[in-house]
Every structure is written in structure tokens, then in C-alpha cells.
Design a protein around this motif. Structure first.
Motif, PDB file in Angstrom:
ATOM      1  N   GLY A 122      22.906  55.437  31.604  1.00  0.00           N
ATOM      2  CA  GLY A 122      22.355  55.414  30.253  1.00  0.00           C
ATOM      3  C   GLY A 122      23.109  54.467  29.344  1.00  0.00           C
ATOM      4  O   GLY A 122      22.504  53.758  28.522  1.00  0.00           O
ATOM      5  N   VAL A 123      24.438  54.423  29.467  1.00  0.00           N
ATOM      6  CA  VAL A 123      25.238  53.501  28.659  1.00  0.00           C
ATOM      7  C   VAL A 123      24.853  52.059  28.974  1.00  0.00           C
ATOM      8  O   VAL A 123      24.715  51.220  28.072  1.00  0.00           O
ATOM      9  CB  VAL A 123      26.740  53.734  28.895  1.00  0.00           C
ATOM     10  N   HIS A 124      24.673  51.769  30.260  1.00  0.00           N
ATOM     11  CA  HIS A 124      24.239  50.415  30.642  1.00  0.00           C
ATOM     12  C   HIS A 124      22.883  50.080  30.015  1.00  0.00           C
ATOM     13  O   HIS A 124      22.663  48.956  29.549  1.00  0.00           O
ATOM     14  CB  HIS A 124      24.147  50.307  32.165  1.00  0.00           C
ATOM     15  N   GLN A 125      21.982  51.055  30.016  1.00  0.00           N
ATOM     16  CA  GLN A 125      20.654  50.795  29.467  1.00  0.00           C
ATOM     17  C   GLN A 125      20.706  50.609  27.946  1.00  0.00           C
ATOM     18  O   GLN A 125      20.011  49.749  27.394  1.00  0.00           O
ATOM     19  CB  GLN A 125      19.706  51.948  29.813  1.00  0.00           C
ATOM     20  N   LEU A 126      21.530  51.390  27.265  1.00  0.00           N
ATOM     21  CA  LEU A 126      21.678  51.226  25.820  1.00  0.00           C
ATOM     22  C   LEU A 126      22.322  49.879  25.491  1.00  0.00           C
ATOM     23  O   LEU A 126      21.938  49.213  24.515  1.00  0.00           O
ATOM     24  CB  LEU A 126      22.512  52.368  25.242  1.00  0.00           C
ATOM     25  N   LYS A 127      23.280  49.481  26.302  1.00  0.00           N
ATOM     26  CA  LYS A 127      23.904  48.171  26.114  1.00  0.00           C
ATOM     27  C   LYS A 127      22.867  47.061  26.263  1.00  0.00           C
ATOM     28  O   LYS A 127      22.801  46.132  25.448  1.00  0.00           O
ATOM     29  CB  LYS A 127      25.026  47.986  27.136  1.00  0.00           C
ATOM     30  N   GLN A 128      22.049  47.161  27.303  1.00  0.00           N
ATOM     31  CA  GLN A 128      21.018  46.137  27.527  1.00  0.00           C
ATOM     32  C   GLN A 128      20.024  46.111  26.367  1.00  0.00           C
ATOM     33  O   GLN A 128      19.522  45.052  25.988  1.00  0.00           O
ATOM     34  CB  GLN A 128      20.277  46.410  28.840  1.00  0.00           C
ATOM     35  N   THR A 129      19.762  47.265  25.798  1.00  0.00           N
ATOM     36  CA  THR A 129      18.869  47.334  24.644  1.00  0.00           C
ATOM     37  C   THR A 129      19.392  46.483  23.499  1.00  0.00           C
ATOM     38  O   THR A 129      18.643  45.711  22.879  1.00  0.00           O
ATOM     39  CB  THR A 129      18.734  48.800  24.177  1.00  0.00           C
ATOM     40  N   LEU A 130      20.681  46.593  23.216  1.00  0.00           N
ATOM     41  CA  LEU A 130      21.261  45.838  22.112  1.00  0.00           C
ATOM     42  C   LEU A 130      21.334  44.348  22.423  1.00  0.00           C
ATOM     43  O   LEU A 130      21.086  43.504  21.552  1.00  0.00           O
ATOM     44  CB  LEU A 130      22.653  46.381  21.787  1.00  0.00           C
ATOM     45  N   LEU A 131      21.668  44.006  23.663  1.00  0.00           N
ATOM     46  CA  LEU A 131      21.739  42.593  24.036  1.00  0.00           C
ATOM     47  C   LEU A 131      20.366  41.935  23.933  1.00  0.00           C
ATOM     48  O   LEU A 131      20.229  40.821  23.405  1.00  0.00           O
ATOM     49  CB  LEU A 131      22.284  42.453  25.461  1.00  0.00           C
ATOM     50  N   ASP A 132      19.339  42.616  24.436  1.00  0.00           N
ATOM     51  CA  ASP A 132      17.994  42.047  24.383  1.00  0.00           C
ATOM     52  C   ASP A 132      17.484  41.975  22.946  1.00  0.00           C
ATOM     53  O   ASP A 132      16.805  41.022  22.567  1.00  0.00           O
ATOM     54  CB  ASP A 132      17.035  42.878  25.236  1.00  0.00           C
ATOM     55  N   SER A 133      17.814  42.971  22.146  1.00  0.00           N
ATOM     56  CA  SER A 133      17.381  42.963  20.749  1.00  0.00           C
ATOM     57  C   SER A 133      17.998  41.782  20.004  1.00  0.00           C
ATOM     58  O   SER A 133      17.322  41.105  19.219  1.00  0.00           O
ATOM     59  CB  SER A 133      17.769  44.273  20.063  1.00  0.00           C
ATOM     60  N   ALA A 134      19.283  41.528  20.249  1.00  0.00           N
ATOM     61  CA  ALA A 134      19.956  40.394  19.603  1.00  0.00           C
ATOM     62  C   ALA A 134      19.340  39.068  20.034  1.00  0.00           C
ATOM     63  O   ALA A 134      19.354  38.088  19.279  1.00  0.00           O
ATOM     64  CB  ALA A 134      21.447  40.420  19.934  1.00  0.00           C
ATOM     65  N   ALA A 135      18.789  39.037  21.253  1.00  0.00           N
ATOM     66  CA  ALA A 135      18.152  37.826  21.767  1.00  0.00           C
ATOM     67  C   ALA A 135      16.694  37.718  21.334  1.00  0.00           C
ATOM     68  O   ALA A 135      15.997  36.768  21.715  1.00  0.00           O
ATOM     69  CB  ALA A 135      18.249  37.795  23.288  1.00  0.00           C
ATOM     70  N   GLY A 136      16.215  38.705  20.573  1.00  0.00           N
ATOM     71  CA  GLY A 136      14.857  38.660  20.068  1.00  0.00           C
ATOM     72  C   GLY A 136      13.794  39.055  21.067  1.00  0.00           C
ATOM     73  O   GLY A 136      12.646  38.604  20.968  1.00  0.00           O
ATOM     74  N   ARG A 137      14.149  39.899  22.034  1.00  0.00           N
ATOM     75  CA  ARG A 137      13.139  40.334  22.997  1.00  0.00           C
ATOM     76  C   ARG A 137      13.248  41.841  23.228  1.00  0.00           C
ATOM     77  O   ARG A 137      14.226  42.473  22.838  1.00  0.00           O
ATOM     78  CB  ARG A 137      13.294  39.593  24.314  1.00  0.00           C
ATOM     79  N   ARG A 138      12.239  42.373  23.886  1.00  0.00           N
ATOM     80  CA  ARG A 138      12.203  43.799  24.151  1.00  0.00           C
ATOM     81  C   ARG A 138      13.151  44.145  25.290  1.00  0.00           C
ATOM     82  O   ARG A 138      13.523  43.306  26.112  1.00  0.00           O
ATOM     83  CB  ARG A 138      10.781  44.240  24.469  1.00  0.00           C
ATOM     84  N   THR A 139      13.513  45.426  25.353  1.00  0.00           N
ATOM     85  CA  THR A 139      14.528  45.876  26.298  1.00  0.00           C
ATOM     86  C   THR A 139      14.052  45.799  27.744  1.00  0.00           C
ATOM     87  O   THR A 139      12.955  46.248  28.078  1.00  0.00           O
ATOM     88  CB  THR A 139      14.928  47.331  25.988  1.00  0.00           C
ATOM     89  N   ARG A 140      14.920  45.236  28.605  1.00  0.00           N
ATOM     90  CA  ARG A 140      14.633  45.185  30.038  1.00  0.00           C
ATOM     91  C   ARG A 140      15.310  46.354  30.743  1.00  0.00           C
ATOM     92  O   ARG A 140      16.338  46.854  30.300  1.00  0.00           O
ATOM     93  CB  ARG A 140      15.123  43.861  30.627  1.00  0.00           C
ATOM     94  N   LYS A 141      14.724  46.749  31.824  1.00  0.00           N
ATOM     95  CA  LYS A 141      15.230  47.882  32.584  1.00  0.00           C
ATOM     96  C   LYS A 141      16.429  47.464  33.425  1.00  0.00           C
ATOM     97  O   LYS A 141      16.449  46.369  33.996  1.00  0.00           O
ATOM     98  CB  LYS A 141      14.120  48.431  33.482  1.00  0.00           C
ATOM     99  N   VAL A 142      17.441  48.343  33.527  1.00  0.00           N
ATOM    100  CA  VAL A 142      18.611  48.060  34.358  1.00  0.00           C
ATOM    101  C   VAL A 142      18.804  49.183  35.369  1.00  0.00           C
ATOM    102  O   VAL A 142      18.320  50.308  35.177  1.00  0.00           O
ATOM    103  CB  VAL A 142      19.893  47.908  33.503  1.00  0.00           C
TER     104      VAL A 142
END
Length: 694
Positions: free
Chosen positions: A518-538
């Protein structure tokens, strides 16, 4: 603003019934209330009488010269107002007493509040980066008026220029006429219940000389409609007041009434104008704070207005109410110098992303969201006291719950959203207010550290089996992009919808923060959001997953709920298990289902009632041998569960916590809305997760 229900009830109390009398309207206009007979209007007072009233206000209430003169010029009968000033009405509010006097005022000498709180949810703030992109966002919203210095019972409203006022007043007018149009009733009755007025100084940033005018703090819709019937642009009133011209205008109206002879024969348009030229008012002229309080006139006025509207029969609505409460909280914390003015502006959404960055704040809306949530749930006594004073000053609520604080905080968070569609915004608002876990009421800190650093700290916590401050901050940041992008939604009701997992978004996020995956997925959420795209699954190692075509898979609401189920439900089922871990996962899922079935069976046993209404099991009991066998089985299972839990801790470094029930009061009712997601957003029904690609 105004409580039009009060005026409606007044009509009924006086015995006037809708539909009993025909009006002096065009044929086919229908039936309405009996029109109020017209009568000749008094001429505006002479300058000497106005001067005496202004002197009285200055002497008795420490009011400044411009404010006192503005109120005096608006009053129809200055001599009556002077007598009322000798024994003003005392209106109790949290923190003190407001002093007020009743008087009739000229509609052409007052203006409605140009920032009517009813339109709060539709305002677009600089944080959305939409200011200047269209007519509705040509200027930034007007700020809240503040109390004048020196304890004077006056307000100060800052403007960019005169056009800023005209723009704000026009937006307010359009909203009132679309949502709260009382022109038809005013045509026949005029304004029947008093409006509340406070002398307000308009200060211009372009160095235009300031002006002071009475502004409605309650009654804006009535005055807006009256001005429309008078063909008067409200924003012009502060700059074009001319007593001589008004006197000439009143003479012409009186001549028309006299020429008609019979009041019933007065020209309909003249009659409408006469009814709208003057109205009853309550002039707010003073404030006496309680000993030991820090409330000022501005806070007291907001409290007075909120106490009328928040709990009224016709409330502002939840969104508008929370907007007002949120502004009040930030204002109070700033007023107590617990945060700097620039940080207050950042929290309010008054800074564009570029301005926020230039001022030393983070321009990421996720970081801002976390800062807002932390401020509203802060345990520091000085902050908490300010929050409590602000909220209780705006409403009669005494029990400030975590849920209330998170709901109010979410209204500030929403100001970063650039979505224009009102339906989507409302859906986002609804889901966002339940997306912040109740765990966020515990200790943690909203920092400006980067996503990688924050995620590493969160992983370290869960590895030790102690999800704590870092995972809470990670959860607070991640809620914003997951909800705003439509990848995590709230309970959509049962109508035309198969949604077995009824958890709030905050419960799902709370479950996520307690596992490495879950921590990995939340991290990916923030990284993708900063890049201007929707969250990708990890996957469990944090690597982005791809489909057979090599394209990244996007996360959906269903994915998150299946991957991170509620505690007690066991792992998600794997359709075709390929290894021991997947087979074990399916077996544990079956175990969870069986345990839940046992719980349901026990409730069914206890639900059986005897003839006297008591539980049958309490009087009849169950077979001794059966109970012994069941107890042995359950005890054996209970002995094994701690061992299995310890093995998981040794392997994964995690002790799963029970999800926090954010909404124990059942905020969403079953079947309250259809099952569609944000319009235009991919959903798990439209695009299965394994095929959904970036």
C-alpha cells in the motif's frame, strides 16, 4: 444574505394567502398575494438632520466619520434613528454583544454583499490556477471583509479596483436571480423584514479614493432583487450617491401617485418602484466584547449572520456551510498570529501555484491538502482553541468531532481543483470529505519533504510493524489525487450499482498505509500526480505493472478495494492459483468468509425472541455437548491466529490495524444517487483494470 423563509412566514402570519387576489400584472400572469398599497414617500432628509445623526453615531458608538455619515445618509428619518440610538438593541453573539438600531433606509444608498456567502462553493480561487481564464474567473474572489482598526464598529473590504467590485457584484446578482429570485414578491409587497447593514469601507489597490457605504451582512438577496426592479446597478451605488437627484426622483413618484388619485389606479411600474425605494433595516453600530475574549466587530458580525443561517429552516447547504466554517477557522488562527498572513493565504487557496512557490510554499495541491488537514486536526491547544472558537462562533455546534473537522478541511482542499463542471465538483467534494482517514486526528506533521523521502520513512515504519507519522502524512497527501482523478470513490449507493465494498475512501487509504504494498501504491500516486497523470498500478515491490501489450495499467477503485480489502476479509480470491501463496490466499479468504458467517449465525441465534420478547437463547440455552465441541474448535483457532500473525510480522514486518470508521453516523444513505462515476472518467465497469492503460 437573507432568510427569505422569515419574510414568507411573515406574510402567512398576517393572514395574506397566495392565490386569493389578482395582481396588477399583465393578463395571464396568474394569481399572487394582495399587493401592498402605495403611499407617498417622504423626501430625503436635509443635510443638517443627516449631520446630527452622524454626530450621534460617532459620539455613542465610537464610529468613524465616513462610516457614521454613510449610515446617516441611508436613513429615511434621521430623527427617529437618533431616538433609537439612545437605547440600541443588544444582539448576543459568541464573544460579546452587537449593538443595533432599527430604521428605514433608502435602497439607493445601500448595496448587497458583493461576496454573498451562498455562492462560496462556486467561487474559483487562485490555487486552481483558473484566475484570468474566463469571465467568471476574471478576478480573484473578494476576500472576507475585516474589522476596522481601533475597535470601530465598521468593516473594511479591499478591492483591486472599481471593476473588481462590479465583477463580483454581477456574479452574486446572477446567482441570486438564478437560485433565490424574489422579484415577483417584492413587486407586490416590497421588502417586509429588516436587512442587516454594516458600514463598510471599500479600499482600492489602484489608489482610487476609498468609499464607505452600508453593506448587507444579511438580506443580500432581497436588496439584489430590489435593485434589479429599480434598474439600479448595485456596484455603482458607492460612487454615484446624489441626494439632490434622489429628492427630485421621489418628487416625481409622489406626483404620479397624486395624479392617480386612487392608490389602486397608480401605474403598476410606478407602484413597484415606490415599494422598493425604502426598506426596513437593522443598523449594526457597535460591539461590546466579553472580558477576556479576542473577538472583534468583524468576527461578531460573521457569528451573527452564521447563527441565523447555519441552523435555519433553509440553510446554506453543506458545501456553503463548510466553506464559511473553513474561512472562519483560518481567519481566527491568523488573527491570533498562530500562522503568518502568507500561510493563511496559501491555506485559503488565495495564491496561484506560482505565487505559492514564490512565497516559499509547495505548489503541489497534495502537499497543501495535507497541511490543511493537519491544521484542522492539530492537537496543539492554541490551534485547537482557535478552531473551536471559530466553528462555534459560526454555528451552534458544541461537539466538534473529527469527522466535522475533516469535512470542513476538505472544503479548503477543494479550492485547488480546476474542474469546472458543477456536477463533477459536487461528486468530488462528497468523496473527498470522506477520503481522509480518522487516523489523521492522531499525532503527525505536515512537512514539505519530497515524495521519495516520505515514502522511505513510511516503509521504515511499516517494516517495524508500527505505521505512524510518516504513513499518516502519506495518506493525507495521497487522498487528493486518488479522489480528484476518480480512481477512488465513495459509496455510490445501491441504485443500479453492484458495489459490495461499502468502505469510505479514507478506510481504504488507511488500510493501504499499513502495508508495504500500500505504501508503494500511495507513493506511486504522488509521483504520477506530480507528473500530471493518473495513478498507475504497482506490484508488491513497487514496480509499475503492465498488460500484455506492454502498456502501464492504471489503478481503479475496484483494484484498490480488491488489493487492500478490509481487515477480516482475508486476501482477495485468485481465480486460477499458480503457487502455494495464491492457494493459501484463497484458503484464507474462505476462512474469513466462514468466520463472518459464524458471526452472522450468532446474531441470528440471538435475534430469536421468546413470547415475552426476551432472547430465547438466554432462557432456553443450547445443547451442552454442542457448545463444548464448538468451544474447542474456536479455542483451537484462537490459539493459531497469534502464531500466524507473528509469522506475518517476521516476513513482512507489518501488523495490520483495524480500519478507522470515519463516518459512524452513516453520512451516505442507500440509494441516494446512481452508480455512475465522474462523467468522462474511466471506471472499473467501463474498462477492466487489467486492460486499462495510461
Amino acid at each position: 444574505m437573507d432568510d427569505h423563509g422569515v419574510q414568507a412566514r411573515t406574510w402567512m402570519d398576517t393572514g395574506t394567502k397566495i392565490g386569493e387576489h389578482l395582481m396588477e400584472t399583465s393578463p395571464g400572469a396568474g394569481e399572487t398575494v394582495l399587493p401592498r398599497p402605495v403611499e407617498a414617500l417622504p423626501l430625503p432628509a436635509l443635510a443638517s438632520a443627516t449631520r446630527k445623526l452622524a454626530d450621534k453615531l460617532t459620539e455613542h458608538f465610537t464610529m468613524g466619520e465616513p462610516a457614521a455619515l454613510a449610515l446617516a445618509q441611508a436613513v429615511v428619518d434621521p430623527s427617529a434613528a437618533r431616538r433609537a440610538a439612545e437605547s440600541p438593541e443588544r444582539l448576543r453573539v459568541p464573544g460579546g454583544v452587537i449593538l443595533a438600531i432599527r430604521a428605514e433606509v433608502w435602497a439607493r444608498h445601500i448595496i448587497p454583499d458583493p461576496r454573498n456567502p451562498r455562492i462560496g462553493p462556486s467561487r474559483r480561487h487562485p490555487a486552481s490556477n483558473l484566475i484570468g481564464t474566463g469571465e467568471s474567473t476574471r478576478f480573484r474572489p473578494l476576500t472576507e471583509p475585516i474589522a476596522a482598526s481601533g475597535g470601530r464598529p465598521e468593516l473594511v473590504q479591499r478591492l483591486a479596483n472599481q471593476e473588481h467590485l462590479a465583477w463580483a457584484a454581477q456574479l452574486s446578482k446572477e446567482y441570486v436571480l438564478d437560485h433565490n429570485d424574489w422579484r415577483e414578491s417584492l413587486r407586490h409587497q416590497g421588502v417586509m423584514t429588516e436587512v442587516w447593514l454594516a458600514a463598510t469601507a471599500f479600499q482600492h489597490e489602484d489608489k482610487t479614493p476609498g468609499v464607505t457605504v452600508p453593506v448587507t451582512v444579511e438580506g443580500s438577496s432581497r436588496v439584489t432583487c430590489a435593485h434589479d426592479l429599480l434598474a439600479l446597478r448595485s456596484a455603482d451605488v458607492p460612487y454615484i450617491q446624489d441626494t439632490a437627484k434622489l429628492r427630485s426622483h421621489i418628487r416625481k413618484l409622489n406626483e404620479a401617485i397624486a395624479t392617480a388619485g386612487d392608490p389602486a389606479q397608480v401605474d403598476p411600474e410606478v407602484a413597484v418602484t415606490v415599494r422598493c425605494e425604502r426598506l426596513p433595516a437593522l443598523l449594526l453600530v457597535g460591539f461590546e466584547p466579553h472580558d477576556g475574549t479576542t473577538a472583534d466587530f468583524g468576527v461578531a458580525v460573521k457569528s451573527l449572520v452564521a447563527l441565523r443561517h447555519v441552523d435555519s429552516p433553509k440553510p446554506w447547504g453543506e458545501a456553503a456551510e463548510n466553506e464559511a466554517l473553513a474561512d472562519a477557522v483560518v481567519d481566527e488562527i491568523e488573527r491570533r498570529t498562530l500562522i503568518t498572513p502568507s500561510k493563511a493565504d496559501w491555506l485559503r487557496g488565495a495564491l496561484t501555484p506560482d505565487q505559492a512557490k514564490a512565497a516559499g510554499f509547495n505548489d503541489d495541491p497534495s502537499v497543501r491538502a495535507a497541511a490543511i488537514v493537519r491544521l484542522f486536526t492539530e492537537r496543539d491547544q492554541s490551534i485547537h482553541a482557535a478552531v473551536r472558537v471559530a466553528i462555534t462562533g459560526q454555528s451552534t455546534r458544541k461537539n466538534i468531532t473529527t469527522k466535522l473537522l475533516l469535512d470542513v478541511a476538505s472544503s479548503l482542499v477543494m479550492r485547488s481543483v480546476s474542474e469546472e463542471d458543477s456536477r463533477r465538483r459536487e461528486r468530488m467534494r462528497k468523496y473527498l470529505k470522506s477520503a481522509f482517514p480518522g487516523e489523521l486526528a492522531k499525532d503527525w506533521e505536515a512537512t514539505f519533504r519530497g515524495t521519495e523521502e516520505l515514502a522511505q520513512a513510511a516503509l521504515a515504519e511499516v517494516t517495524k510493524g508500527e505505521p505512524g507519522v510518516a504513513t499518516r502524512e502519506l495518506a493525507a497527501r495521497s487522498a487528493y489525487p486518488l479522489v480528484i482523478n476518480g480512481q477512488l470513490t465513495g459509496d455510490r449507493g445501491t441504485k443500479n450499482n453492484d458495489q459490495p465494498d461499502r468502505r469510505h475512501p479514507g478506510e481504504v487509504i488507511d488500510r493501504m498505509r499499513s502495508t508495504p504494498h500500500g505504501v508503494h501504491q500511495l507513493k506511486q500516486t504522488l509521483l504520477d500526480s506530480a507528473a500530471g497523470r493518473r495513478t498507475r498500478k504497482v506490484d508488491e515491490t513497487g514496480q509499475v505493472t503492465q498488460n500484455e501489450d506492454g502498456r502501464d495499467i492504471l489503478v481503479t477503485d475496484a483494484d484498490l478495494r480488491r488489493t487492500f480489502p478490509a481487515a477480516g476479509e482475508g486476501p482477495s480470491l485468485t481465480p486460477a492459483p499458480q503457487n502455494a501463496a495464491e492457494v493459501l490466499g484463497n484458503a484464507l479468504h474462505d476462512l474469513a468468509t466462514s468466520i463472518q458467517a459464524v458471526e452472522g449465525a450468532v446474531k441470528a441465534v440471538e435475534a430469536v425472541r421468546a413470547d415475552d420478547g426476551t432472547r430465547a437463547i438466554d432462557s432456553l440455552g443450547a445443547d451442552r455437548a454442542d457448545c463444548e465441541a464448538w468451544r474447542n474448535i474456536l479455542q483451537d483457532v484462537l490459539f493459531k491466529l497469534p502464531v500466524w500473525q507473528q509469522r506475518s510480522v517476521q516476513r513482512h514486518g507489518i501488523i495490520a490495524e483495524d480500519p478507522y470508521d470515519l463516518d459512524a453516523d452513516g453520512d451516505d444513505e442507500e440509494g441516494e444517487e446512481p452508480a455512475d462515476e465522474f462523467e468522462g472518467q474511466p471506471t472499473d465497469e467501463d474498462t477492466p483494470s487489467q486492460d486499462e492503460v495510461a
